[in-house]
Scaffold this active site. Structure first.
Site, mmCIF file in Angstrom:
data_model
loop_
_atom_site.group_PDB
_atom_site.id
_atom_site.type_symbol
_atom_site.label_atom_id
_atom_site.label_comp_id
_atom_site.label_asym_id
_atom_site.label_seq_id
_atom_site.Cartn_x
_atom_site.Cartn_y
_atom_site.Cartn_z
ATOM 1 N N ASP A 36 0.949 -1.127 -0.012
ATOM 2 C CA ASP A 36 0.070 -0.083 0.228
ATOM 3 C C ASP A 36 0.792 1.345 -0.070
ATOM 4 O O ASP A 36 1.549 1.388 0.901
ATOM 5 C CB ASP A 36 -0.885 -0.015 1.135
ATOM 6 N N ASP A 37 0.822 2.224 -0.948
ATOM 7 C CA ASP A 37 1.622 3.259 -1.291
ATOM 8 C C ASP A 37 3.313 3.054 -1.276
ATOM 9 O O ASP A 37 3.785 3.912 -0.861
ATOM 10 C CB ASP A 37 1.318 4.122 0.307
ATOM 11 N N CYS A 72 -5.273 4.828 -3.282
ATOM 12 C CA CYS A 72 -5.886 3.400 -3.095
ATOM 13 C C CYS A 72 -6.928 2.944 -3.854
ATOM 14 O O CYS A 72 -6.945 2.168 -4.828
ATOM 15 C CB CYS A 72 -5.922 3.138 -1.484
ATOM 16 N N ASP A 321 -0.356 -0.322 -5.068
ATOM 17 C CA ASP A 321 -1.408 0.392 -5.475
ATOM 18 C C ASP A 321 -1.272 1.464 -5.957
ATOM 19 O O ASP A 321 -1.636 2.029 -7.301
ATOM 20 C CB ASP A 321 -2.760 0.607 -4.705
ATOM 21 N N ASN A 322 -0.370 2.414 -5.495
ATOM 22 C CA ASN A 322 0.106 3.607 -6.032
ATOM 23 C C ASN A 322 1.493 4.209 -5.435
ATOM 24 O O ASN A 322 1.980 3.554 -4.442
ATOM 25 C CB ASN A 322 -0.952 4.668 -5.856
#
Ligand SMILES: *[C@@H]1O[C@H](CO)[C@@H](O)[C@H](O)[C@H]1NC(C)=O
Ligand SMILES: *[C@@H]1O[C@H](CO)[C@@H](O)[C@H](O)[C@H]1NC(C)=O
Ligand SMILES: *[C@@H]1O[C@H](CO)[C@@H](O)[C@H](O)[C@H]1NC(C)=O
Ligand SMILES: *[C@@H]1O[C@H](CO)[C@@H](O)[C@H](O)[C@H]1NC(C)=O
Ligand SMILES: *[C@@H]1O[C@H](CO)[C@@H](O)[C@H](O)[C@H]1NC(C)=O
Length: 582
Positions: A36-37, A72, A321-322
């Site tokens: 995540d991130d 997200c 996700d990013n």
């Protein structure tokens, strides 16, 4: 051309199987690890020795992999559906424009990757974060469809590193107060892997830890329109909390620069003082520390795959996700921007037939992942994908080198939240923009149009860190003299803008081959082709519609999105744009 490549690839796979009649064809498994991130530009992968050992050294690293919406929930919905956010209309993390409720109301719970995999007789397992606003109150209204076994992190405890709540299968949520979230997740991943192996069917297991996302305390479940979030630095496991004491955010030229950069609210940011920079370095270290438990989990998963003797028949894929920025362009820790730190993200693939210790710079995006998974598992592609399967073997990568798309559609609606303690700039609420990233022989560009109609263009061949906006209105009346492929900006910008005009509302294969929509009767496949002088007249006299916004909206509101590309120019077959490979 792409359609043909797909057919050839499938035919290639079929004949490979025919050559081995002695071994019963075993369908491969997939383990997908989705952090995540996680950045690709702040060196986070360098601090993950097990990811290096098991994935980077033993697999292929896609260094030009991009998310298309840098936050997200929209990014995850794109990933699981193979559609750009303007085609899912899940454009935000919270209702009314995003979150789990919007995913449900858009009809995707019956129509996304896990459901398709189950229809193709795959067992599907998931643990960790699925979407935002998937909460202790709405997790069963309805349950997320498509999973043989699941154990989801739920809001408002999703990002609470020391007080997570998980919800297994059809059971009620359970709190893990005081336990470290990634360690809880690792146990759940191991259990699901054992279950998957016991079931003796091919499986697809997703493991989605929250690290290195910031720690978030949520007041309320996020189901109301304006939930109160308080962000703080990620929390590492106790055993990792003293690591990397000397490490700092890489001091690249874009780190807290002397002069403002970017456009819109970003160019108004003040230079960060020493206290702020020190805090951001601390924030950076906590991200690297929080990733250590993920790294250990990765090692554990590989050990277990080996134990079950299925490593040679399992693809392991690692992504996020990013991306993330800390201090670049004077930004506080966060994502949501279109700059390279936020959109260029890790993608590493290991498995049978995948080259070891290899890297590639072909452009790939999150819209390509669902098609990639289906193709990898021998499941027919869906007609409405906005992406194409990613070539995985060295031969496939070599085959597409000249014809693979060179662009990334980048889009964003709504606000940009800074996640450190030195925020909060209210103008960041107008963070709606359309952009494109394009890389080809002789050019490497980022072009954006903001909802206040400011424009950006960075020539990343000479300005890798995106510090000199060639379209800044600040100090110039006219375009600066700047050549790309021997063409000046007066000719280049209309091409880029027209491409963006197509991409901002494209559907299906138009998103993969957008030049075709502009030049249906010409062999224009790249920016280089489009720059040919024989098209000057078209871009100067005919295609003069420009990307523009009427105002800044927080969601995908067509009325304020300005002119749309005339869809009559697209080639439709049976009412659908180009589904040639079906
Ligand atoms: C990976 O390749 C690089 C050169 O491309 C080499 O220096 C390195 O030793 C290789 N690593 C492994 C584990 O094979
Ligand atoms: C941890 O979460 C539970 C609910 O899952 C809640 O009742 C409890 O108050 C939380 N503890 C802390 C310290 O926030
Ligand atoms: C440094 O900047 C922060 C954020 O703008 C501010 O709150 C703080 O007071 C500043 N500290 C000093 C010592 O100037
Ligand atoms: C945000 O955009 C809206 C609509 O375009 C505008 O009315 C408002 O003033 C903008 N807010 C800021 C802080 O720039
Ligand atoms: C997207 O969803 C929002 C919120 O429901 C809605 O207002 C908007 O009209 C939708 N946009 C499109 C293009 O359908």
């Amino acid at each position: 051309m792409r359609g043909l490549a797909c057919l050839l690839t499938l035919a290639g796979l079929a004949s490979a199987q025919q050559q081995q009649p002695l071994s019963a064809p075993r369908k491969p498994n997939v383990v997908f690890i989705l952090t995540d991130d996680q950045d690709a530009h702040l060196d986070s992968l360098d601090y993950m020795p097990f990811v290096q050992k098991h994935l980077i050294d033993k697999g292929t690293h896609y260094r030009s992999h991009y998310c298309t919406t840098s936050v997200c929930c929209p990014s995850r919905v794109t990933l699981w559906t193979g559609k750009l956010a303007h085609n899912t209309n899940v454009t935000d993390v919270n209702p009314p424009y995003g979150g789990y409720p919007k995913f449900i109301s858009q009809g995707f719970n019956e129509n996304y990757l896990p459901v398709w995999l189950q229809e193709a007789q795959y067992n599907t397992y998931y643990t960790g974060k699925l979407f935002n606003v998937h909460t202790v109150d709405n997790y069963d209204r309805p349950f997320a469809a498509g999973f043989t076994g699941s154990d989801f992190l739920l809001d408002p405890f999703t990002y609470d590193y020391l007080n997570s709540t998980f919800q297994r299968d059809r059971e009620t949520p359970r709190s893990y107060e005081g336990e470290y979230t990634t360690d809880v997740l690792a146990q759940k991943a191991n259990r699901l892997l054992d279950e998957a192996v016991d079931a003796q069917k091919p499986f697809f297991l997703t493991i989605a830890p929250i690290a290195p996302h910031s720690n978030v305390f949520m007041d309320g479940t996020g189901l109301d329109d304006n939930p109160v979030f308080s962000f703080s630095a990620p929390i590492p496991a106790k055993r990792h909390e003293n690591l990397f004491k000397e490490v700092q955010v890489p001091r690249t030229p874009s780190f807290n620069p002397d002069r403002p950069s970017g456009a819109n609210w970003i160019k108004t940011l003040k230079r960060q003082n020493e206290t702020n920079v020190e805090y951001n370095d601390h924030f950076y270290r906590t991200r690297l520390r929080a990733l250590q438990a993920v790294d250990e989990m990765v090692d554990g998963i590989f050990a277990r795959l080996q134990l079950h003797n299925i490593l040679d028949n399992t693809y392991v894929i690692y992504s996020s996700d990013n991306g993330y920025h800390i201090g670049q362009h004077r930004l506080q820790p966060g994502k949501s921007c279109g700059y390279e730190e936020d959109i260029n993200i890790p993608l590493i693939v290991r498995g049978p037939g995948i080259a070891e210790n290899a890297t590639t710079d072909i452009v790939t995006t999150h819209t390509d992942l669902a098609p990639t998974f289906l193709q990898l598992l021998g499941i027919p592609l869906r007609p409405d994908f906005d992406g194409d399967p990613i070539p995985l073997t060295q031969d496939q990568i070599e085959d597409v080198r000249d014809e693979r798309q060179e662009h990334v559609t980048v889009e964003y609606w709504g606000f940009a939240a800074g996640e450190g303690i030195y925020d909060f700039d209210l103008s960041a609420y107008n963070n709606t923009y359309k952009a494109l990233r394009i890389k080809g022989e002789g050019y490497n560009l980022y072009y954006s149009v903001w909802c206040n109609n400011e424009h950006e263009l960075y020539d990343m061949t000479t300005d890798l860190y995106q510090l000199h906006n060639l379209l800044s209105t600040e100090d110039k009346e006219q375009l600066p003299s700047h050549n790309i492929l021997d063409t000046d900006l007066t000719k280049l910008v209309p091409r880029l803008d027209s491409l963006l005009l197509v991409l901002k509302s494209c559907k299906g294969q138009v998103c993969v081959k957008p030049w075709k929509a502009l030049h249906p009767h010409d062999e224009v496949l790249t920016l280089k082709d489009a720059l040919h002088a024989r098209h000057d007249n078209f871009y100067e006299m005919e295609q003069t519609t420009r990307v523009r916004f009427e105002e800044c909206a927080r969601g995908y509101i067509l009325d304020v999105e300005g002119p749309q590309f005339d869809e009559r120019k697209m080639i439709f077959r049976d009412g659908l744009p180009w589904y040639e490979w079906i």
